[in-house]
Design an enzyme around this catalytic site. Structure first.
Site, PDB file in Angstrom:
ATOM      1  N   ASN A  79      37.735  35.931  42.146  1.00 57.05           N
ATOM      2  CA  ASN A  79      37.617  35.285  40.647  1.00 57.05           C
ATOM      3  C   ASN A  79      39.240  35.721  39.513  1.00 57.05           C
ATOM      4  O   ASN A  79      38.191  37.072  39.141  1.00 57.05           O
ATOM      5  CB  ASN A  79      35.955  36.104  40.806  1.00 57.05           C
ATOM      6  CG  ASN A  79      36.161  36.275  39.311  1.00 57.05           C
ATOM      7  OD1 ASN A  79      36.045  34.959  38.558  1.00 57.05           O
ATOM      8  ND2 ASN A  79      35.030  37.162  38.324  1.00 57.05           N
ATOM      9  N   ASN A  80      39.697  35.515  40.139  1.00 59.79           N
ATOM     10  CA  ASN A  80      41.182  36.423  39.087  1.00 59.79           C
ATOM     11  C   ASN A  80      42.235  35.368  38.963  1.00 59.79           C
ATOM     12  O   ASN A  80      42.160  34.351  40.105  1.00 59.79           O
ATOM     13  CB  ASN A  80      41.791  37.016  39.349  1.00 59.79           C
ATOM     14  CG  ASN A  80      42.138  37.866  38.819  1.00 59.79           C
ATOM     15  OD1 ASN A  80      42.436  37.658  37.515  1.00 59.79           O
ATOM     16  ND2 ASN A  80      42.443  39.818  39.354  1.00 59.79           N
ATOM     17  N   HIS A 106      44.586  29.818  39.168  1.00 57.86           N
ATOM     18  CA  HIS A 106      42.927  30.229  39.269  1.00 57.86           C
ATOM     19  C   HIS A 106      42.245  30.139  39.969  1.00 57.86           C
ATOM     20  O   HIS A 106      41.577  29.084  40.867  1.00 57.86           O
ATOM     21  CB  HIS A 106      41.974  29.987  37.651  1.00 57.86           C
ATOM     22  CG  HIS A 106      41.076  31.262  37.840  1.00 57.86           C
ATOM     23  ND1 HIS A 106      41.057  33.025  37.112  1.00 57.86           N
ATOM     24  CD2 HIS A 106      40.183  31.480  37.672  1.00 57.86           C
ATOM     25  CE1 HIS A 106      40.013  32.954  36.442  1.00 57.86           C
ATOM     26  NE2 HIS A 106      38.855  32.400  37.524  1.00 57.86           N
ATOM     27  N   CYS A 107      41.872  31.263  41.097  1.00 61.09           N
ATOM     28  CA  CYS A 107      41.014  31.674  42.179  1.00 61.09           C
ATOM     29  C   CYS A 107      40.116  31.646  42.165  1.00 61.09           C
ATOM     30  O   CYS A 107      39.292  33.183  42.317  1.00 61.09           O
ATOM     31  CB  CYS A 107      41.981  32.247  43.262  1.00 61.09           C
ATOM     32  SG  CYS A 107      41.728  31.791  44.239  1.00 61.09           S
ATOM     33  N   PRO A 108      38.502  31.063  42.609  1.00 64.28           N
ATOM     34  CA  PRO A 108      37.593  31.049  43.010  1.00 64.28           C
ATOM     35  C   PRO A 108      37.272  31.996  43.538  1.00 64.28           C
ATOM     36  O   PRO A 108      35.898  32.954  43.959  1.00 64.28           O
ATOM     37  CB  PRO A 108      37.001  30.032  42.651  1.00 64.28           C
ATOM     38  CG  PRO A 108      37.846  29.066  43.275  1.00 64.28           C
ATOM     39  CD  PRO A 108      39.067  29.699  42.770  1.00 64.28           C
TER      40      PRO A 108
END
Length: 195
Positions: free
Chosen positions: A50-51, A45-47
């Site tokens: 945001n996905n 999950h990549c900040p």
């Protein structure tokens, strides 16, 4: 079990179910605790975006990192003389104090982001060339078995960026390049390729 394309007993068992969303979980899928859903071939999950990064957007994530690294490299090169002049000879500079601060801050930020992207991008280049996700990489650290999805560097690259050749550079332009093969529900394995 003796299912087709099986490498070990884990791959030959009946389909797994996600305990969180109570649905069938395809191979390489994981449940994201942030998005609260299962993601096909989930990497992380990549900040930044945001996905979740997974089967459908992994190549776009990698290209995002590459484009950002190229942009930061451009800033580092273009601002190098201004930055160096600001550090060594600030009084002889033709730039005002505010301009020198702006150049220095831009250079430092771009350089730091470039360093971070070299580490992160290098790690993801390794993952691409070995056909692993970040989650699988951490799981494989303690495992003695081979990665069943490692098809060789060329095929692994094409599993992410599509069927074009690395040297043709079409993969850099995702709106022109063809999509990677597959649907995210099943993946070719080493044993299936040899058969």
């Amino acid at each position: 079990g003796g299912g087709e394309g099986c490498v070990d007993d884990d791959m030959c068992q009946k389909p797994k179910h996600c305990t969180k969303c109570n649905r069938v979980k395809p191979p390489r899928a994981h449940h994201c605790s942030v998005c609260k859903r299962c993601v096909l071939k989930m990497d992380h999950h990549c900040p930044w975006i945001n996905n979740c990064v997974g089967f459908h957007n992994y190549r776009y994530f990698c290209l995002f990192m590459l484009y950002l690294a190229m942009c930061c490299g451009f800033v580092v090169l273009v601002f190098w003389t201004g930055f160096w002049e600001t550090i060594l000879h600030p009084r002889r500079s033709k730039l005002t104090f505010g301009e020198r601060q702006c150049v220095s801050l831009c250079w430092i930020i771009a350089f730091c982001i470039s360093l971070a992207l070299c580490c992160l991008g290098g790690f993801h280049a390794y993952l691409i060339l070995t056909n692993q996700t970040t989650i699988e990489f951490h799981g494989n650290l303690s495992s003695t078995s081979r990665n069943p999805y490692n098809l060789g560097r060329r095929r692994n690259f094409q599993e992410v960026f599509g069927p074009s050749s690395f040297t043709r550079l079409v993969w850099l332009l995702p709106y022109i390049a063809r999509r990677p093969p597959g649907n995210g529900l099943s993946f070719p394995t080493t044993s299936a390729i040899r058969a």
